[in-house]
Design an enzyme around this catalytic site. Sequence first.
Site, PDB file in Angstrom:
ATOM      1  N   GLN A  70       1.153  -6.969  10.151  1.00 30.95           N
ATOM      2  CA  GLN A  70      -0.226  -6.548  10.428  1.00 30.95           C
ATOM      3  C   GLN A  70      -1.155  -6.407   9.224  1.00 30.95           C
ATOM      4  O   GLN A  70      -2.311  -6.835   9.266  1.00 30.95           O
ATOM      5  CB  GLN A  70      -0.204  -5.209  11.192  1.00 30.95           C
ATOM      6  CG  GLN A  70      -1.573  -4.761  11.627  1.00 30.95           C
ATOM      7  CD  GLN A  70      -1.631  -3.410  12.312  1.00 30.95           C
ATOM      8  OE1 GLN A  70      -2.679  -2.803  12.374  1.00 30.95           O
ATOM      9  NE2 GLN A  70      -0.528  -2.929  12.852  1.00 30.95           N
ATOM     10  N   GLU A 120       3.620   0.864   8.809  1.00 34.90           N
ATOM     11  CA  GLU A 120       2.466   1.730   9.109  1.00 34.90           C
ATOM     12  C   GLU A 120       2.731   3.240   8.988  1.00 34.90           C
ATOM     13  O   GLU A 120       2.088   3.929   8.222  1.00 34.90           O
ATOM     14  CB  GLU A 120       1.987   1.405  10.537  1.00 34.90           C
ATOM     15  CG  GLU A 120       0.961   2.346  11.117  1.00 34.90           C
ATOM     16  CD  GLU A 120      -0.397   2.219  10.452  1.00 34.90           C
ATOM     17  OE1 GLU A 120      -0.869   1.082  10.283  1.00 34.90           O
ATOM     18  OE2 GLU A 120      -0.990   3.261  10.108  1.00 34.90           O
ATOM     19  N   ASP A 160      -1.774  -0.049   7.958  1.00 34.06           N
ATOM     20  CA  ASP A 160      -1.757  -1.515   7.988  1.00 34.06           C
ATOM     21  C   ASP A 160      -3.167  -2.103   7.955  1.00 34.06           C
ATOM     22  O   ASP A 160      -3.577  -2.743   6.997  1.00 34.06           O
ATOM     23  CB  ASP A 160      -1.051  -2.000   9.253  1.00 34.06           C
ATOM     24  CG  ASP A 160       0.464  -1.929   9.132  1.00 34.06           C
ATOM     25  OD1 ASP A 160       0.957  -1.880   7.994  1.00 34.06           O
ATOM     26  OD2 ASP A 160       1.146  -1.928  10.163  1.00 34.06           O
ATOM     27  N   GLY A 194     -15.865  18.024   8.305  1.00 34.84           N
ATOM     28  CA  GLY A 194     -17.000  18.248   7.405  1.00 34.84           C
ATOM     29  C   GLY A 194     -17.562  19.647   7.535  1.00 34.84           C
ATOM     30  O   GLY A 194     -16.903  20.561   8.031  1.00 34.84           O
ATOM     31  N   GLY A 195     -18.793  19.802   7.112  1.00 34.39           N
ATOM     32  CA  GLY A 195     -19.410  21.127   7.068  1.00 34.39           C
ATOM     33  C   GLY A 195     -20.053  21.562   8.380  1.00 34.39           C
ATOM     34  O   GLY A 195     -20.575  22.667   8.478  1.00 34.39           O
TER      35      GLY A 195
HETATM   36  N1  COA Z   1      10.164 -19.780   3.836  1.00 38.59           N
HETATM   37  C1  COA Z   1      11.307 -19.250   3.397  1.00 38.59           C
HETATM   38  N2  COA Z   1      11.529 -17.927   3.287  1.00 38.59           N
HETATM   39  C2  COA Z   1      10.538 -17.101   3.673  1.00 38.59           C
HETATM   40  C3  COA Z   1       9.321 -17.585   4.143  1.00 38.59           C
HETATM   41  C4  COA Z   1       9.148 -19.001   4.225  1.00 38.59           C
HETATM   42  N3  COA Z   1       8.005 -19.548   4.662  1.00 38.59           N
HETATM   43  N4  COA Z   1       8.527 -16.540   4.438  1.00 38.59           N
HETATM   44  C5  COA Z   1       9.233 -15.427   4.161  1.00 38.59           C
HETATM   45  N5  COA Z   1      10.445 -15.761   3.695  1.00 38.59           N
HETATM   46  C6  COA Z   1      11.511 -14.869   3.260  1.00 38.59           C
HETATM   47  C7  COA Z   1      11.120 -13.996   2.098  1.00 38.59           C
HETATM   48  O1  COA Z   1      11.152 -14.730   0.899  1.00 38.59           O
HETATM   49  C8  COA Z   1      12.194 -12.926   2.169  1.00 38.59           C
HETATM   50  O2  COA Z   1      13.392 -13.417   1.607  1.00 38.59           O
HETATM   51  P1  COA Z   1      14.277 -12.598   0.501  1.00 38.59           P
HETATM   52  O3  COA Z   1      14.496 -11.241   1.111  1.00 38.59           O
HETATM   53  O4  COA Z   1      15.484 -13.413   0.395  1.00 38.59           O
HETATM   54  O5  COA Z   1      13.476 -12.516  -0.736  1.00 38.59           O
HETATM   55  C9  COA Z   1      12.460 -12.811   3.663  1.00 38.59           C
HETATM   56  O6  COA Z   1      11.802 -13.943   4.265  1.00 38.59           O
HETATM   57  C10 COA Z   1      11.956 -11.570   4.340  1.00 38.59           C
HETATM   58  O7  COA Z   1      10.686 -11.173   3.863  1.00 38.59           O
HETATM   59  P2  COA Z   1      10.311  -9.637   3.838  1.00 38.59           P
HETATM   60  O8  COA Z   1       8.917  -9.473   3.375  1.00 38.59           O
HETATM   61  O9  COA Z   1      11.356  -8.893   3.087  1.00 38.59           O
HETATM   62  O10 COA Z   1      10.350  -9.291   5.392  1.00 38.59           O
HETATM   63  P3  COA Z   1      11.097  -8.111   6.163  1.00 38.59           P
HETATM   64  O11 COA Z   1      10.932  -8.431   7.600  1.00 38.59           O
HETATM   65  O12 COA Z   1      12.454  -7.845   5.690  1.00 38.59           O
HETATM   66  O13 COA Z   1      10.198  -6.816   5.800  1.00 38.59           O
HETATM   67  C11 COA Z   1       8.154  -5.583   5.652  1.00 38.59           C
HETATM   68  C12 COA Z   1       8.967  -6.610   6.420  1.00 38.59           C
HETATM   69  C13 COA Z   1       6.781  -5.493   6.286  1.00 38.59           C
HETATM   70  C14 COA Z   1       8.830  -4.207   5.715  1.00 38.59           C
HETATM   71  C15 COA Z   1       8.037  -6.024   4.173  1.00 38.59           C
HETATM   72  O14 COA Z   1       7.525  -7.335   4.131  1.00 38.59           O
HETATM   73  C16 COA Z   1       7.119  -5.136   3.333  1.00 38.59           C
HETATM   74  O15 COA Z   1       7.479  -4.027   2.950  1.00 38.59           O
HETATM   75  N6  COA Z   1       5.927  -5.630   3.002  1.00 38.59           N
HETATM   76  C17 COA Z   1       4.988  -4.937   2.129  1.00 38.59           C
HETATM   77  C18 COA Z   1       4.313  -3.806   2.822  1.00 38.59           C
HETATM   78  C19 COA Z   1       3.636  -4.209   4.092  1.00 38.59           C
HETATM   79  O16 COA Z   1       2.773  -5.066   4.129  1.00 38.59           O
HETATM   80  N7  COA Z   1       3.987  -3.484   5.167  1.00 38.59           N
HETATM   81  C20 COA Z   1       3.250  -3.521   6.398  1.00 38.59           C
HETATM   82  C21 COA Z   1       3.567  -4.623   7.253  1.00 38.59           C
HETATM   83  S1  COA Z   1       2.471  -4.551   8.603  1.00 38.59           S
END
Ligand code: COA
Length: 424
Positions: free
Chosen positions: A16, A138, A167, A246-247
Site C-alpha cells: 500500500q 501499517e 501506509d 485543538g483549543g
Molecule cells: N523479481 C525478483 N524478486 C523480486 C521482485 C522481482 N520483480 N520483486 C520483489 N522481489 C523480491 C525481493 O527482492 C525480496 O527478495 P529477498 O528477500 O531475497 O531480498 C522478496 O521479493 C520479498 O520482498 P520484501 O519487500 O521483503 O517483501 P515481504 O513480503 O517479505 O515484506 C513488507 C513486505 C511490506 C513487510 C516489506 O516489503 C517492508 O517492510 N517494506 C518497507 C516498509 C513498507 O513499505 N511497509 C508497508 C507496506 S504497505
Amino acid sequence: MKALEGVKILDFTHVQSGPTCTQLLAWFGADVLKVERPGVGDATRKQLVDVPGADSLYFTMLNHNKRSIELNSKNETGKKILTRLIEECDVLVENFAPGALDRMGFSWERIQEINPRIIMASVKGFGPGKYEDCKVYENVAQCAGGSASTTGFRDGPPLVTGAQIGDSGTGLHLALGIVTALYHREKSGRGQKVLAPMQDGVLNLCRVKLRDQQRLKAGPLKEYSQYGEGEPFGEATPRAGNDSGGGQPGRILKCKGWETDPNAYTYFITQAAVWGNVCDVIGKPEWKDAEGYAKPEDRLDKLNEIFGAIEEWTMTKTKFEVMDICNPLNIPVGPILSTKELIEDEGLRATGTIVDVDHPERGTYSSVGCPIKLSDSPVEVTRSPLLGEHTLEILQEVLGYQGEELEEIVNSGAVGEPKRAAAE
Ligand code: COA
C-alpha cells in the site's frame, strides 16, 4: 498537458504505502511503469479476493493509471532490463524490506552510476537506527509513531485508527519528497535519494500530541476531558477519547437513531466565537453570561456538563439536521459518515473523489479518486493494469527492444509470458 507529463517512474512498489505514492504521481500525469515479479505480481493482487480469479480491490484501488511489466530482477536478463529502465526513468520508487534492492545488486551508488539524474525514493518502516532493518506494516507504524498511544479512551487499551496513516500517509510524504527532488533537479541537474520512514510520517501527523507532551510541564492539559473529571495526568500525553485536538473543545455526540444506527452521531465543536449561538440553539441562553460559563477558560472544568446538555439537544435531531441547523449559525459540526454514505455521496462523485471504474475481470467498482485537485491538470482515473499487460509495450516503446533481441528477452523467462495482444 498534465502537471507531471514526461516524467517516467520506475515503480518498484508493492502493497500500500509505495503504490499510494506512485498512483498519485500517475494521476498528475507521470508515466508509471510498475515492475512485478513474473507470474506473481504485487502480493495484493491476490489478497482479500472478492471476485474469484480477478485482481482484488486492494490492488485495483491502489494501482490506477499505471502500466505493468513483469520482470524477474534477480535473473541476468532481468537485471539488464532493469538497468535500461533505470537509464530511462526519472524516478525509482520502492518499498521493499530493508536491503532487498541491495541484494538484487542495485544499491543507491550503483543506481546513481547508471543514471546520475535519477531520484530514488524509498519507504521504510524506520529511519536509520536500531530498528532500520525491521519489516513494517501499517499498524506497526501507527503504534511506533505515537498514534496508538494517543488514540482511544483513557480507561481502554491503545487503539489503531481506520485511516491508513502509516501506509497511505507515508505514501503522501514520499510523493512530496519526489516532486521536491524533481524540482531541485531542474537546478542541480542531479538526482537524490528520498527516504520516508513510516514511523516518522506517523509522528509528523501526531505533531499536536508532541505539543501536548511538552505542555504537560506547565500543568494539566485543561482542554482534555480528564481535567474536568479530576483525573491526574501522567508523564505522557494521554488518550483523549473524542476530545478535540485543538483549543476549541469538541466531542462526538449521539443523534436521533443512535440506538440502532452505529453512525448516528455528530462531532460538535463549542467554538468560543459562537458560544452564544450554541447556548441559544440548545436552549441554555442563561449560560451566555453566567459566571463560570461565559469565558472559554472557565468552561474547561465543566465539559462533561456542557456536552451533556448539548447531547440532550443533538439526540432530538438527526446528524444531518444538526448540520442544517448549526451551519447557518457558524457552529462547526460534522456528521459521522459511514463508508456506505460516503461511497454513495453525490458531492464526492461530482468532484471525482469517488469514481466508478470499469475492469475487464471484475466489472465496475467504486474507488477513491484523486483527493488533490489541480485546476490545469484534471485527473482521469483509468483502471489498474493486469499483471504484465504492458510488458511488450514497455520493452518495445520505452526501451526500444525489437527483432531478435526482443525475441531473446521474451524466451529468457525474465519477463514472464508477455501478452502480445497488448502490444499489437
Ligand atoms: N523479481 C525478483 N524478486 C523480486 C521482485 C522481482 N520483480 N520483486 C520483489 N522481489 C523480491 C525481493 O527482492 C525480496 O527478495 P529477498 O528477500 O531475497 O531480498 C522478496 O521479493 C520479498 O520482498 P520484501 O519487500 O521483503 O517483501 P515481504 O513480503 O517479505 O515484506 C513488507 C513486505 C511490506 C513487510 C516489506 O516489503 C517492508 O517492510 N517494506 C518497507 C516498509 C513498507 O513499505 N511497509 C508497508 C507496506 S504497505
